[in-house]
Scaffold this motif. Structure first.
Motif, PDB file in Angstrom:
ATOM      1  N   ASP A  87      66.231  50.398  19.126  1.00 33.99           N
ATOM      2  CA  ASP A  87      66.655  50.991  17.862  1.00 33.99           C
ATOM      3  C   ASP A  87      66.520  52.505  17.936  1.00 33.99           C
ATOM      4  N   THR A  88      67.399  53.182  17.235  1.00 33.70           N
ATOM      5  CA  THR A  88      67.264  54.620  17.029  1.00 33.70           C
ATOM      6  C   THR A  88      67.329  54.861  15.530  1.00 33.70           C
ATOM      7  N   ARG A  89      66.594  55.846  15.106  1.00 40.45           N
ATOM      8  CA  ARG A  89      66.576  56.237  13.692  1.00 40.45           C
ATOM      9  C   ARG A  89      66.615  57.748  13.625  1.00 40.45           C
ATOM     10  N   ARG A  90      66.998  58.252  12.485  1.00 42.15           N
ATOM     11  CA  ARG A  90      66.902  59.686  12.217  1.00 42.15           C
ATOM     12  C   ARG A  90      65.815  59.894  11.183  1.00 42.15           C
ATOM     13  N   GLY A  91      64.979  60.898  11.398  1.00 47.03           N
ATOM     14  CA  GLY A  91      63.950  61.201  10.425  1.00 47.03           C
ATOM     15  C   GLY A  91      62.739  61.808  11.082  1.00 47.03           C
ATOM     16  N   ARG A  92      61.646  61.800  10.367  1.00 45.83           N
ATOM     17  CA  ARG A  92      60.375  62.286  10.900  1.00 45.83           C
ATOM     18  C   ARG A  92      59.776  61.194  11.771  1.00 45.83           C
ATOM     19  N   VAL A  93      59.324  61.569  12.939  1.00 47.17           N
ATOM     20  CA  VAL A  93      58.840  60.593  13.910  1.00 47.17           C
ATOM     21  C   VAL A  93      57.762  59.706  13.304  1.00 47.17           C
ATOM     22  N   ARG A  94      56.736  60.303  12.732  1.00 45.20           N
ATOM     23  CA  ARG A  94      55.624  59.484  12.220  1.00 45.20           C
ATOM     24  C   ARG A  94      56.087  58.515  11.150  1.00 45.20           C
ATOM     25  N   ASP A  95      56.968  58.961  10.251  1.00 44.48           N
ATOM     26  CA  ASP A  95      57.443  58.096   9.175  1.00 44.48           C
ATOM     27  C   ASP A  95      58.267  56.928   9.713  1.00 44.48           C
ATOM     28  N   GLU A  96      59.141  57.215  10.659  1.00 40.26           N
ATOM     29  CA  GLU A  96      60.009  56.167  11.202  1.00 40.26           C
ATOM     30  C   GLU A  96      59.227  55.165  12.056  1.00 40.26           C
ATOM     31  N   VAL A  97      58.236  55.640  12.806  1.00 42.95           N
ATOM     32  CA  VAL A  97      57.437  54.730  13.635  1.00 42.95           C
ATOM     33  C   VAL A  97      56.589  53.820  12.748  1.00 42.95           C
ATOM     34  N   ILE A  98      55.935  54.396  11.755  1.00 46.75           N
ATOM     35  CA  ILE A  98      55.120  53.587  10.834  1.00 46.75           C
ATOM     36  C   ILE A  98      55.997  52.596  10.082  1.00 46.75           C
ATOM     37  N   SER A  99      57.155  53.043   9.634  1.00 53.84           N
ATOM     38  CA  SER A  99      58.087  52.169   8.912  1.00 53.84           C
ATOM     39  C   SER A  99      58.542  51.008   9.803  1.00 53.84           C
ATOM     40  N   ALA A 100      58.859  51.319  11.055  1.00 53.33           N
ATOM     41  CA  ALA A 100      59.288  50.267  11.989  1.00 53.33           C
ATOM     42  C   ALA A 100      58.158  49.259  12.217  1.00 53.33           C
ATOM     43  N   ALA A 101      56.933  49.755  12.364  1.00 49.23           N
ATOM     44  CA  ALA A 101      55.786  48.856  12.571  1.00 49.23           C
ATOM     45  C   ALA A 101      55.624  47.903  11.392  1.00 49.23           C
ATOM     46  N   GLU A 102      55.764  48.431  10.196  1.00 48.63           N
ATOM     47  CA  GLU A 102      55.646  47.583   9.003  1.00 48.63           C
ATOM     48  C   GLU A 102      56.820  46.615   8.902  1.00 48.63           C
ATOM     49  N   ARG A 103      58.025  47.082   9.221  1.00 47.60           N
ATOM     50  CA  ARG A 103      59.235  46.267   9.108  1.00 47.60           C
ATOM     51  C   ARG A 103      59.203  45.050  10.028  1.00 47.60           C
ATOM     52  N   VAL A 104      58.684  45.232  11.270  1.00 48.82           N
ATOM     53  CA  VAL A 104      58.708  44.134  12.242  1.00 48.82           C
ATOM     54  C   VAL A 104      57.369  43.412  12.351  1.00 48.82           C
ATOM     55  N   GLY A 105      56.381  43.850  11.598  1.00 49.46           N
ATOM     56  CA  GLY A 105      55.064  43.219  11.671  1.00 49.46           C
ATOM     57  C   GLY A 105      54.367  43.476  12.983  1.00 49.46           C
ATOM     58  N   ALA A 106      54.437  44.709  13.449  1.00 54.82           N
ATOM     59  CA  ALA A 106      53.847  45.068  14.742  1.00 54.82           C
ATOM     60  C   ALA A 106      52.340  44.861  14.747  1.00 54.82           C
ATOM     61  N   THR A 107      51.830  44.487  15.906  1.00 53.63           N
ATOM     62  CA  THR A 107      50.385  44.363  16.098  1.00 53.63           C
ATOM     63  C   THR A 107      49.852  45.508  16.954  1.00 53.63           C
ATOM     64  N   LEU A 108      50.759  46.320  17.523  1.00 55.74           N
ATOM     65  CA  LEU A 108      50.371  47.479  18.334  1.00 55.74           C
ATOM     66  C   LEU A 108      51.525  48.468  18.359  1.00 55.74           C
ATOM     67  N   ILE A 109      51.172  49.757  18.335  1.00 55.80           N
ATOM     68  CA  ILE A 109      52.137  50.835  18.544  1.00 55.80           C
ATOM     69  C   ILE A 109      51.729  51.543  19.829  1.00 55.80           C
ATOM     70  N   VAL A 110      52.694  51.795  20.707  1.00 58.90           N
ATOM     71  CA  VAL A 110      52.439  52.547  21.937  1.00 58.90           C
ATOM     72  C   VAL A 110      53.298  53.794  21.901  1.00 58.90           C
ATOM     73  N   ILE A 111      52.661  54.946  22.160  1.00 60.66           N
ATOM     74  CA  ILE A 111      53.384  56.217  22.139  1.00 60.66           C
ATOM     75  C   ILE A 111      52.848  57.118  23.230  1.00 60.66           C
ATOM     76  N   GLY A 112      53.750  57.813  23.921  1.00 62.21           N
ATOM     77  CA  GLY A 112      53.352  58.802  24.913  1.00 62.21           C
ATOM     78  C   GLY A 112      53.055  60.117  24.213  1.00 62.21           C
ATOM     79  N   SER A 113      52.158  60.901  24.797  1.00 64.24           N
ATOM     80  CA  SER A 113      51.800  62.173  24.181  1.00 64.24           C
ATOM     81  C   SER A 113      51.395  63.183  25.233  1.00 64.24           C
ATOM     82  N   HIS A 114      51.765  64.438  25.000  1.00 62.43           N
ATOM     83  CA  HIS A 114      51.365  65.563  25.846  1.00 62.43           C
ATOM     84  C   HIS A 114      49.889  65.877  25.622  1.00 62.43           C
TER      85      HIS A 114
END
Length: 144
Positions: A85-112
């Motif tokens: 999936d791709t979305r437009r918006g603020r990263v944190r808002d879209e990731v949190i929204s996606a986690a809630e939408r699909v019932g995620a049990t884990l979020i994985v994100i790369g970071s500098h």
């Protein structure tokens, strides 16, 4: 420990950290795990998006989806196990929204490594960690 539903947030402009996040997700996947790979595209104000045209948006999304499919395959994630999936918006808002939408049990994100400005202003990874309703795995890629 295998998780049932994982969100993997990637930035197609940061290949090293995107691949590290995918590898980390693959390492904690079980045979029944569903992976939702998400790329959040830059939010464009309406006045700019109207000037650029719909064709640019379609091409940008297609490029992102193709890269994510390639990386998922190279990372060992099984076809049919991963949704893209791709979305437009603020990263944190879209990731949190996606986690809630699909019932995620884990979020994985790369970071500098945190820069001075991100320490002052905050980073997307930090915001996701602080606002997430589920566990978050932050992955830093080693430069090879």
């Amino acid at each position: 420990m295998a998780y049932s539903t994982i969100i993997v947030a990637v930035d197609i402009n940061d290949v090293l950290h995107a691949r590290a996040a995918i590898d980390a997700a693959a390492a904690v996947c079980g045979p029944e795990t569903t992976v939702h790979m998400l790329y959040v595209r830059y939010h464009m104000p309406t006045r700019y998006s109207e000037l650029l045209g719909r064709d640019l948006d379609i091409k940008e999304e297609a490029e992102a989806l193709a890269l994510m499919r390639q990386w998922a395959t190279e990372g060992g994630l099984a076809e049919g196990q991963v949704h893209f999936d791709t979305r437009r918006g603020r990263v944190r808002d879209e990731v949190i929204s996606a986690a809630e939408r699909v019932g995620a049990t884990l979020i994985v994100i790369g970071s500098h490594e945190p820069s001075f400005s991100s320490k002052l202003l905050g980073s997307n990874a930090s915001a996701i960690v602080h606002q997430s309703p589920v566990s978050v795995l932050v992955v830093r890629a080693s430069a090879e």
